[in-house]
Design a protein around this motif. Structure first.
Motif, PDB file in Angstrom:
ATOM      1  N   SER A  65      24.798   0.592  31.518  1.00 13.66           N
ATOM      2  CA  SER A  65      25.408   0.400  33.132  1.00 13.66           C
ATOM      3  C   SER A  65      25.379  -1.035  33.293  1.00 13.66           C
ATOM      4  N   ASP A  66      24.879  -1.997  32.774  1.00 10.86           N
ATOM      5  CA  ASP A  66      24.948  -3.399  32.598  1.00 10.86           C
ATOM      6  C   ASP A  66      26.450  -3.681  32.338  1.00 10.86           C
ATOM      7  N   PRO A 159      15.989   8.573  35.138  1.00 12.27           N
ATOM      8  CA  PRO A 159      16.446   8.332  36.521  1.00 12.27           C
ATOM      9  C   PRO A 159      17.770   8.572  36.688  1.00 12.27           C
ATOM     10  N   TYR A 160      18.315   8.613  38.045  1.00 13.47           N
ATOM     11  CA  TYR A 160      19.806   9.128  38.259  1.00 13.47           C
ATOM     12  C   TYR A 160      20.410   7.943  38.805  1.00 13.47           C
ATOM     13  N   PRO A 161      21.679   7.649  38.256  1.00 16.19           N
ATOM     14  CA  PRO A 161      22.434   8.678  37.360  1.00 16.19           C
ATOM     15  C   PRO A 161      22.239   8.165  35.596  1.00 16.19           C
ATOM     16  N   PRO A 196       9.174  14.498  40.519  1.00 13.26           N
ATOM     17  CA  PRO A 196       9.203  14.430  39.018  1.00 13.26           C
ATOM     18  C   PRO A 196       7.768  13.466  38.786  1.00 13.26           C
ATOM     19  N   ALA A 197       7.035  14.099  37.791  1.00 14.38           N
ATOM     20  CA  ALA A 197       5.868  13.556  37.342  1.00 14.38           C
ATOM     21  C   ALA A 197       5.918  12.120  37.056  1.00 14.38           C
ATOM     22  N   LEU A 198       7.256  11.688  36.649  1.00 13.44           N
ATOM     23  CA  LEU A 198       7.557  10.427  36.349  1.00 13.44           C
ATOM     24  C   LEU A 198       8.915  10.222  36.068  1.00 13.44           C
ATOM     25  N   THR A 199       9.408   9.237  36.593  1.00 13.82           N
ATOM     26  CA  THR A 199      10.643   8.973  36.350  1.00 13.82           C
ATOM     27  C   THR A 199      10.995   7.907  35.034  1.00 13.82           C
ATOM     28  N   THR A 201      11.637   5.406  31.800  1.00 16.93           N
ATOM     29  CA  THR A 201      12.538   4.625  31.503  1.00 16.93           C
ATOM     30  C   THR A 201      12.174   4.144  30.059  1.00 16.93           C
ATOM     31  N   GLU A 205       6.182   4.971  27.159  1.00 22.60           N
ATOM     32  CA  GLU A 205       5.353   5.438  28.518  1.00 22.60           C
ATOM     33  C   GLU A 205       5.128   7.036  28.704  1.00 22.60           C
ATOM     34  N   LEU A 209       1.904   9.845  28.290  1.00 23.35           N
ATOM     35  CA  LEU A 209       1.540  10.661  29.223  1.00 23.35           C
ATOM     36  C   LEU A 209       1.604  12.178  29.059  1.00 23.35           C
TER      37      LEU A 209
ATOM     38  N   LEU B 140      -3.810   7.137  32.701  1.00 17.79           N
ATOM     39  CA  LEU B 140      -4.845   6.915  31.467  1.00 17.79           C
ATOM     40  C   LEU B 140      -5.421   5.498  31.479  1.00 17.79           C
ATOM     41  N   GLN B 243       7.433   3.436  39.747  1.00 15.72           N
ATOM     42  CA  GLN B 243       8.023   4.309  38.669  1.00 15.72           C
ATOM     43  C   GLN B 243       9.236   5.187  39.151  1.00 15.72           C
ATOM     44  N   GLY B 244       9.833   4.284  39.849  1.00 17.61           N
ATOM     45  CA  GLY B 244      11.349   5.101  40.267  1.00 17.61           C
ATOM     46  C   GLY B 244      11.191   5.956  41.313  1.00 17.61           C
ATOM     47  N   LYS B 245       9.857   6.385  41.830  1.00 19.99           N
ATOM     48  CA  LYS B 245       9.602   7.547  42.685  1.00 19.99           C
ATOM     49  C   LYS B 245       9.532   7.126  44.120  1.00 19.99           C
ATOM     50  N   GLN B 255      20.348   0.225  42.523  1.00 17.20           N
ATOM     51  CA  GLN B 255      20.993   1.561  42.222  1.00 17.20           C
ATOM     52  C   GLN B 255      22.494   1.688  42.323  1.00 17.20           C
ATOM     53  N   LEU B 258      24.593  -1.539  40.256  1.00 15.93           N
ATOM     54  CA  LEU B 258      24.625  -1.357  38.685  1.00 15.93           C
ATOM     55  C   LEU B 258      24.691   0.006  38.232  1.00 15.93           C
ATOM     56  N   GLN B 259      24.282   0.948  39.016  1.00 12.63           N
ATOM     57  CA  GLN B 259      24.374   2.474  38.574  1.00 12.63           C
ATOM     58  C   GLN B 259      25.596   3.089  38.960  1.00 12.63           C
TER      59      GLN B 259
END
Lengths: 339, 292
Positions: A65-66, A159-161, A196-199, A201, A205, A209, B140, B243-245, B255, B258-259
């Motif tokens: 995307s960069d 992540p989205y997109p 989501p439990a996690l996004t 990247t 990471e 988990l 953790l 965490q993006g949340k 976003q 850049l996205q």
């Protein structure tokens, strides 16, 4: 005798630049991902190209995307010659005239399986499958298993997109009896998983988990995941069957009006050539797009590498998805992250 | 008798020469801030083109702004971002005031070393300390691991991916911005004022409320404004610790820029953030008059 030796050396030194004189002093700028991909491209594409032409190849590393943003910002005066993009970016770049359309007469085009060169040349084939904690899922899960109440709020997402999230939405839509053309079905089905439990990247990471059971499973793209699994005994990866995995492609593009078009074409020919494609498959588990590549052993079983395998994959309507991107980003922020 | 100018030992510059001296800085500010800001403003008014990511600059529209102001999601995100920035500023000031006071009055010889330690987060940049926080606050991580080991919790506390976690991360990152101005102000006030108050029978609470707080007020305001502005536009810490949340305005702007590559909308988000910063500065300046 000594005279002859000196003469030979002098001749060889003089001949070297002569062989490479066409492109000496030119620098080809290639935008790609860092790490293993850069390493393989350097060994199998850049170094032979430099030896053959006398040009220098410079890699510009970062996320796709960069690069996409850079292409738009520099659209009147591009500095990159070749760029690696995702399948969801390539057709948009072509529509805006920022990349050169794949040439059906070129050897690169002909080497690649039919129908794969959307926007740019197809570089590698990977599939969206499920990475999962083996204790929580004693049997490799199907997509529908992720929706069991035990795993509510414990599925990680990209992540989205991203190809992963577009693919996961498309899977959710199919489980709801529709497909990606029905965003209401896709989003409401996906929202049933909970936030989501996690996004994620980074692989480290999410795997840490997932290994600990904090994350039960995640939709992930084969390739990197498969080549990293050796370090994580407790994590498995599966290509589900109902629906099948979602086909994702990395693309290699020739930038329009770039400073070194001829070198760019030569780079792309080598990138989709048998040698590079074989190395991609054997070292990174990235499936080859070049139909002449034959694989054996682990690379053959871990990658998508035959037309029959491709036929079992879910192929998304990428041009349509790209048009939905602004709206879907908002919906993702609200309906998936904002739960 | 010597004129004040001579007493100061300085020589005055001719107006032309002083202009010449400030010219490099003025040009830098104009080129590095003024022009890009105008471009940002123009881009935020551009209209999107169907099927293309190249915006049309010839057809100005306020659509991007009405999308932000007319949509509960963006207004809520703005409110969340402002609230988190305020909480960060308050948290930093609460920690910085006693710390700066202690450094100014009691640290003695250790002051230099301790001040250097306080400034360390500035020298490391945002990324390294934030990644360290991920290891501290993660499911953790050290905090959850210790609490679990002690049997105090059954499942890990959600610190990452929450607003609380982000505020902790921002306080850690921006504490030096609060300590430095307060320290500078306290250094300029003689300690005898506080000693006099104690001699005259002031309780510790009264000493802090009636003497130290008013003395440190300009430093508190300057530090608060610096931390607030930094927190409002912070990107790395909310992205990694959140965490993006947790959506923040800076993350939405990233976003979009850049996205999604919707540059007009990303620019409008950035301009809205700048407006919030300007408002914060105005509020701070009016608070300066309300010195307790």
């Amino acid at each position: 005798m000594r005279h002859r030796l000196v003469g030979t050396v002098a001749f060889a030194v003089a001949a070297l630049p002569a062989l490479a004189q066409d492109f000496a002093g030119q620098t080809l700028v290639v935008g790609t991902w860092g790490g293993d991909i850069e390493r393989l491209l350097r060994t199998h594409v850049a170094e032979p190209l430099e030896a053959e032409t006398g040009a220098r190849v410079e890699f510009l590393l970062g996320g796709s995307s960069d690069r996409m943003a850079k292409l738009y910002a520099e659209r009147d005066n591009p500095t990159m010659d070749v760029t690696f993009q995702n399948i969801y970016e390539a057709p948009q770049l072509l529509a805006d005239g920022l990349v050169v359309a794949p040439d059906p007469e070129s050897p690169a085009f002909k080497a690649i399986w039919e129908g794969m060169n959307e926007g740019c040349y197809a570089m590698s084939l990977v599939g969206l499958g499920i990475a999962y904690n083996k204790q929580l899922f004693p049997e490799p899960p199907e997509w529908a298993d992720l929706w069991k109440p035990d795993y509510h709020g414990r599925i990680a997402m990209a992540p989205y997109p991203s190809s992963e999230s577009d693919g996961f939405l498309a899977v959710a839509a199919r489980l709801a009896g529709a497909d990606e053309h029905d965003p209401d079905a896709a989003f409401s089905k996906l929202a049933e998983l909970g936030p989501p439990a996690l996004t994620y990247t980074s692989l480290d990471e999410i795997f840490a988990l997932m290994d600990a059971g904090e994350v039960a499973a995640a939709p992930m793209i084969s390739g990197y995941v498969l080549s990293s699994l050796a370090d994580w005994e407790n994590i498995g990866f599966v290509f589900p069957t109902d629906p099948g995995p979602v086909l994702v492609r990395d693309m290699v593009c020739q930038v329009a009006n770039s400073p070194n078009p001829e070198l760019a074409r030569m780079f792309i020919e080598r990138a989709v050539g048998v040698e590079t494609q074989t190395a991609y498959a054997e070292e990174l588990m990235f499936g080859p797009t070049n139909s002449s590549v034959t694989l054996s052993g682990e690379a053959a079983t871990g990658t998508i590498n035959t037309p029959e395998e491709v036929a079992t994959l879910v192929q998304l309507d990428w041009p349509w998805l790209i048009e939905q991107r602004p709206e879907w980003t908002e919906r993702w922020n609200r309906e998936i992250l904002g739960q | 008798m010597r004129s004040p100018r001579e007493a100061g030992g300085g020589t005055s510059l001719s107006p032309t020469l002083s202009l010449l001296f400030i010219a490099p800085a003025a040009i830098l500010v104009l080129a590095a801030f003024g022009l890009p800001f105008l471009l940002l403003l123009a881009l935020s008014l551009a209209s999107p083109v169907e099927g293309s990511l190249v915006p049309d600059m010839s057809n100005p529209t306020l659509a991007a702004y009405s999308r932000i102001l007319g949509d509960g999601f963006y207004l809520r995100t703005l409110a969340t971002t402002l609230a988190m920035s305020l909480a960060t500023a308050a948290g930093c000031l609460a920690l910085a005031l006693p710390l700066a006071h202690w450094l100014a009055r009691r640290a003695g010889r250790a002051r230099r070393v301790l001040t250097a330690i306080v400034l360390l987060p500035l020298a490391c940049g945002a990324l390294l300390p934030t990644l360290g926080l991920v290891h501290l606050l993660g499911p953790l991580g050290v905090v959850n691991g210790t609490l679990r080991g002690l049997g105090l919790i059954a499942s890990p506390l959600p610190l990452l991916g929450t607003q609380l976690g982000i505020v902790i991360g921002l306080i850690q990152a921006f504490l030096p911005f609060a300590v430095l101005p307060i320290l500078a102000v306290l250094d300029r006030t003689p300690p005898v004022i506080e000693e006099a108050a104690i001699t005259l029978g002031a309780t510790p609470a009264r000493l802090w409320v009636r003497i130290i707080l008013p003395l440190a007020w300009p430093g508190l305001l300057a530090g608060g404004l610096l931390v607030f502005c930094s927190a409002l536009t912070a990107f790395v810490t909310p992205q990694i610790v959140g965490q993006g949340k947790v959506a923040t305005f800076a993350m939405l702007a990233y976003q979009q820029a850049l996205q999604v590559l919707d540059w007009p909308f990303a620019s409008a988000l950035a301009v809205t953030m700048l407006a919030a910063l300007a408002l914060a500065a105005v509020v701070t300046f009016s608070l300066a008059r309300l010195r307790p």
